[in-house]
Structure formats: C-alpha cells, structure tokens
Design an enzyme around this catalytic site. Structure first.
Site, PDB file in Angstrom:
ATOM      1  CD  GLU A  36      -2.787   1.272   2.456  1.00  0.00           C
ATOM      2  OE1 GLU A  36      -2.481   0.628   3.461  1.00  0.00           O
ATOM      3  OE2 GLU A  36      -3.790   2.000   2.386  1.00  0.00           O
TER       4      GLU A  36
ATOM      5  CG  ASP B 197      -2.181   9.870   7.520  1.00  0.00           C
ATOM      6  OD1 ASP B 197      -2.394   8.668   7.777  1.00  0.00           O
ATOM      7  OD2 ASP B 197      -2.203  10.341   6.375  1.00  0.00           O
TER       8      ASP B 197
ATOM      9  CE1 TYR C  74      -7.430   0.919   6.744  1.00  0.00           C
ATOM     10  CE2 TYR C  74      -6.499   1.091   4.537  1.00  0.00           C
ATOM     11  CZ  TYR C  74      -6.384   1.259   5.901  1.00  0.00           C
ATOM     12  OH  TYR C  74      -5.219   1.774   6.418  1.00  0.00           O
TER      13      TYR C  74
END
Lengths: 267, 391
Positions: A46, A57, A171
């Site tokens: 990834e 993030d 995911y």
C-alpha cells in the site's frame, strides 16, 4: 483479473499489507523501500500519496508525507514510483490518497494514470460511499478496485451500502482516531471484524494501530483476511534516515516477524 | 429543511468514514431543533438576554458625509465576546447539549471563534478544547488569555502553516477519536454538510435584524451590503436574508500582500475548485492539488478555502467578490477608529476598505451597509507593530 482479487482467490492464509508513503524520504529511496518490503514478504503493497493536509494521519505518517513533499513528490512522481516497483514484481499495489489530489487531476485521468502505473486498488480517505458515484465509475472503467473504509461507528445500514459498492477488500478502521502505533488490539476491533465478517464474503483488511505480531494474530484469529501495517513501517524508515542499508535491514527483520504472525508461510 | 448536501455543485460530505454517522446524527438533530419550539425559545432567550441581541444598525454620520452616501454599520462588534461568532457557538452548544454530548472542541484563527466557544461552554456547562495554530497564538495573545480565563484549554498546533487550516486539521483529528461524546463546534460556513447550512442558519439573525432595522430607519432596503470573507460566516449570516432582494452583495477577501504575489487568502477571487475539510468549494491550491499556504494580516481570513454556498453564489453571479490588501485593511482600521470612534477587527476592516473604494460610484441617497463583524481590540498590538497606530 485484478491482482488483488487474484491474490485473495489464490490464498487461504491472511495477507500482510505493508504501507509506506510514496516518496518518503525521497522517490528513489522509496522504490527501494517498497522492493525491500516485497522481498521480505509483504503480500500487498500500500502506497500513500503525500498530501499537504493529511487529516486522517497521526504524527508519524504526517512527518513522512512532509519528507516526501519536501523531496518533490508530486502525484506524477508517485505514479512513477509505482511504475518502478511494477517493473520487478506482480505484487498487488493499493494507492491510498486524499480526494483533492484525485479531483484536481480529473477523476477519470487519475484512475487511468493509476492503472497505467500498475495500481490495483484505491482507497480514498475522505470518500464515504454517498459521494462515490464518480470515483466508482472511473475505477470500474480503469479496472481498479474501489476500496472503502468501515469504521467502528459505521451503522449496519451503511455497512450494507458500503459492502454493495466495494470491491478488492474492505478496509476496517480498527479504532476511532488517526493512524499511529498503539499498544493493543481493542475489543472494539475484534467485535468490528466479527460484525462485518457475517455480512460479506469480501476480504477484510484491518488497519490503524496494527504494529505488533500479537495485533496481527488477534485480528486474523477474529476472522480478518489481512492486516495493514503503516506507522510501524514508517517509524523504521524515520529511525534510519541517515543509513539506507540499515533501514532496509530493519524493515526486512520487522516484516519477517509480522508475517509469521499472520499465519502465512514464507513465500 | 434542505434535503441536498450541496449548494449548486459545491459542498458535499467528504469526510472519514468514522465521522459519517456523527454527521448524519447532527443533521437529524439540527433538523429537529430547527422546528422545536422549546429549543428555539431557549436560543432566542439566550441571544437576547445573555449575548445582547439585537445589535444596533448604526448610521455613521461622519463617514456618510465623507463618502457621500448613507453608510450604516451592523454592529456585531457589540455582541458579547466582541464578534458575530457567538451567534453560532451558542446555537451549536445548545444543540450539543440537546444531543447529549458532554464536550466541545473548536478551531480558531483570530481567536474570536475560540473565545465564543469558550463563552458558550462556560455558560452552558460544557468543557471546551480549542485548537489554535502556533503562529496565530503568537499574534493573538489577548484572545488566548481570554479563552484560558473562560476555562477553555488552548492546544497549540505546530503542523503545516500553523494557522487556521492546521487548527481545523487538528480539531478533525481529535473529533475522529472522540466522536462518541464530543461535538465539534465548527466556526464558519465551511466543512461537511450540515455545517455550512447550520452555521449559516445560526448566523442569519444578522441579516434578519439588518433588514428589519433598515426598513424601519430608511423605509427601504439597502443598495449595497459588504462583508469580509474568510470562511464566510459573517457574510452568509448577513447575505442570506437578502439573496432574493435587489441588493448588491459584496464579499471582501484577504488580498494579503497582493493577489499577484501569491501571498493572500482570496479563495473566491483567485481560487479553483477543490475539496478541503469535507466540502467542494473554491480553494487556493497548487497545480497538483496540494493546499497553498495563505497569508493575511487578519488571522480570521488566513484560510485557503471558503464556504460552499459562497462558492455557489459567486459562480452563479449573485454576489460580487473583491480583495483588499493588508495595507488597505490597516488604513481602514485607522479610518473608522478616527472617524467614528469604533475600532474594527482587522477582518472587518477589509469590508470597510472596499466600501471606501466603491463609495465614489454611490450617490447621496444610496444606502450602504457594512457588516462590522467584530471589534478590533485584539488587533491593536499587531496594528501598532505594522505602523497602523499613530506615533
């Protein structure tokens, strides 16, 4: 057939998905990082596309994105990194990106360029299924899997809507919060895997906060088909910025230890 | 209640999956509260008795004489806290309580929204954490101390350009982890649906009052209305009630050091379409889609995006847009202080500066309303440093 579908079709053991920011610390080294991850046993690679405002993030991957941007990693450069990796291997490549970079390039152009670079699946951080008509159409035309996230907060109704529109894998966001290394796998992670597992045959990949062999084993034990490790890999890169060979050795050693825990036999 | 999540093509809900259910819940709760008589009565009472509404529409005799037209200021600087921001934070804090949330978070640029959230949290008994860029903390010290005094925690943000945009990023990161018990009090008409609609609704009281006050004083509607635009909450709050009227509406953005220098915050004037902080809007970005660093003397306008509704109104031609440089804003800051005895916020000074520019084209009977979105006490130090205070 898409390389992601092929991988899950051919394997009954869980996949180890390794993440790195494309262009971290610079495009050339980042190709070497990716090749090292693959040789050490990462099943699916990834790549993160660096963005100026990476809201999903934590600090570790934010810093990686800043290093990559400072080294001139544009989306063009990210596609070049993917092409360079693709030269030597057939590993499935997933590209994690932020939507403005897709929108800015033109959605169709972005997916076409991604396909030409050998990319197999694209999750977009800020792309709930409700907004995804355009990207799913472009993904389908390019033969790229539109990968969607499922969070612990996702309701059953929306889980169904996501499952109906996703391909490649789902995911699963293991915890509430941003990316980053955490101590243990939360009870909510295990419960999320079980809840989604009974609704779909799509492969389930668990990410956010997975860093230790014990985490991977716990997720796979609960029914996950893959674990995604990001911040832990990026931390290793960060610790060895001044010594590239040591960086590669440390990455290899880490991947070996994690891979053993997913229950996969060394390839 | 509006069903669409968009204004024309702009807006939407581009958020992490983790926040989707919270936004759907918020949309539902806001829809319920919007027609809940008890909720509206509570909001109305607190706006009147605590916040000090209605604010005056002041006829500025000196400026009118000077400019040769009838100049009015909508005095949001007189709202409790010193800016229009409290209209929204009281509304959202009440809504948070209505939804059973026990904690508020907010981002702030100039500190006005942070102060307004701290005030709302204090009066309604909810703890408040405010994210603020380190650069803004340095230039808005007074507001930092006010927030702390009001019981809020101010969390410095050191990432990116260390200004408003980065404070929003950090508030979003907090919210993703705390969404169960926390409400994010977004301070402008930006962000994912329902924020642009909800914040505009809470701020619309500005335009409602202005319309009524102008009809009362002048027997007719204004000819021109000006408001500064960062994210656009004071502008949308003012403009909304006038959208269907034959009134010129002008949004004035931060021209910084000049649009040609690239150091500005004028997304409507110089931006292109893009997605930041959950919505499609005009955006300052580079050719690849990386968000640009912005600059303005006014921390509250130092933001690369702008509300989706304003983007739509600009694209459709309903509003005019203009940009004012730091220098011009500083001059207007001094002008209003000297001429009317009112020290405007540097943000609001942008609207005043453009009003000074366009006055030449207005006649003695033309009515011009400027939304004075906030008071300028917080900016006196910054202005002095830049030569904006007489020696």
């Amino acid at each position: 057939m898409n390389r992601i579908d092929r991988w899950f079709g051919e394997h009954t053991t869980p996949a180890f998905i390794g993440f790195a920011v494309a262009g971290d610390p610079d495009p050339e080294t980042s190709v070497r990082v990716a090749n090292t991850l693959v040789s050490a046993g990462v099943d699916i690679l990834e790549l993160g596309m660096p963005f100026s405002d990476p809201v999903a993030d934590g600090p570790t991957i934010q810093r990686a994105g800043q290093r990559a941007l400072a080294a001139g990693t544009t989306p063009d450069e990210v596609f070049a990194v993917a092409r360079a990796i693709r030269v030597s291997c057939e590993v499935p490549i997933v590209l994690l990106t932020y939507f403005n970079l897709v929108w800015n390039r033109g959605i169709e152009v972005f997916y076409r360029d991604a396909r030409d670079a050998g990319i197999d699946g694209i999750p977009i951080v800020h792309m709930p299924v409700e907004e995804s008509d355009g990207v799913r159409e472009a993904a389908s035309a390019a033969g790229i899997a539109p990968i969607f996230l499922v969070a612990p907060t996702t309701s059953v109704v929306r889980q169904e809507a996501i499952i109906a529109r996703a391909s490649g894998f789902l995911y699963l966001v293991s915890v509430l919060g941003v990316t980053g290394v955490r101590d243990r796998v939360a009870e909510e992670t295990v419960s999320l895997i079980r809840r989604v597992r009974c609704r779909t045959g799509l492969p389930l990949a668990v990410g956010f906060g997975i860093s230790k062999p014990g985490h991977a084993a716990a997720c796979c034990g609960a029914g996950a088909d893959a674990v995604i490790v990001g911040s832990a890999i990026v931390e290793i890169i960060e610790r060895h910025l001044d010594d590239e060979d040591a960086m590669m050795d440390a990455l290899s050693a880490y991947i070996f230890s994690m891979r053993a825990a997913t229950g996969a036999k060394p390839g | 209640m509006q069903k669409s999540t968009r204004f024309g093509p702009f807006g939407g809900r581009y958020v992490p999956e983790t926040l989707m259910e919270a936004l759907l819940d918020l949309e539902k709760a806001f829809g319920r509260a919007d027609i809940d008589v008890a909720f509206q009565r509570t909001l109305s009472t607190i706006l009147t008795e605590y916040a000090g509404r209605p604010t005056p529409l002041t006829c500025c005799a000196n400026t009118s004489r000077d400019l040769g037209c009838r100049v009015y200021l909508k005095r949001e600087d007189l709202l409790h806290g010193g800016a229009h921001k409290l209209n929204n934070t009281l509304g959202q804090a009440l809504l948070a309580r209505y939804m059973g949330k026990s904690r508020l978070i907010a981002e702030t640029g100039a500190g006005q929204h942070g102060v307004a959230t701290a005030i709302a949290g204090a009066v309604l008994g909810l703890p408040v954490d405010v994210y603020m860029g380190a650069t803004d903390i340095a230039r808005q010290g007074l507001n930092v101390d006010r927030m702390k005094l009001l019981g809020a925690r101010v969390i410095p943000v050191h990432s990116g350009s260390r200004t408003l945009k980065d404070a929003v990023n950090e508030a979003l990161r907090d919210w993703v982890a705390s969404v169960g018990d926390t409400h994010y009090v977004l301070g402008s008409v930006v962000g994912p649906h329902p924020y642009p609609l909800m914040v505009r609704t809470f701020q619309s009281v500005i335009g409602e009052e202005t319309r009524e006050q102008c009809l009362q004083k002048e027997g007719r509607l204004p000819d021109v209305i000006l408001a500064c635009v960062g994210g656009g909450s004071n502008a949308m709050g003012m403009f909304h009630r006038f959208i269907d009227d034959p009134v010129r509406l002008i949004g004035v953005e931060a021209g910084g050091e000049g649009l040609d220098t690239g150091r500005h915050g004028a997304s409507l004037c110089a931006g292109t379409e893009g997605v930041l902080h959950g919505a499609l809007s005009y955006l300052l970005q580079d050719a690849a889609g990386q968000i640009a660093d912005t600059h303005s003397i006014a921390a509250g306008l130092d933001y690369p995006g702008v509300g989706p509704e304003l983007s739509h109104l600009k694209q459709s031609g309903r509003i005019e847009v203009a940009a004012v440089t730091d220098r011009e804003a500083l001059d207007a800051f001094g002008y209003l202080s000297r001429n009317e005895g009112i020290i405007p916020a540097l943000e609001s000074s942008h609207a005043i500066a453009h009003a000074l520019r366009i006055a030449d084209h207005l006649g003695p009977d033309d009515i011009m309303v400027i939304n004075l979105s906030g008071r300028g006490d917080k900016d006196v130090g910054e202005a002095a440093q830049r030569g904006g205070v007489p020696g």
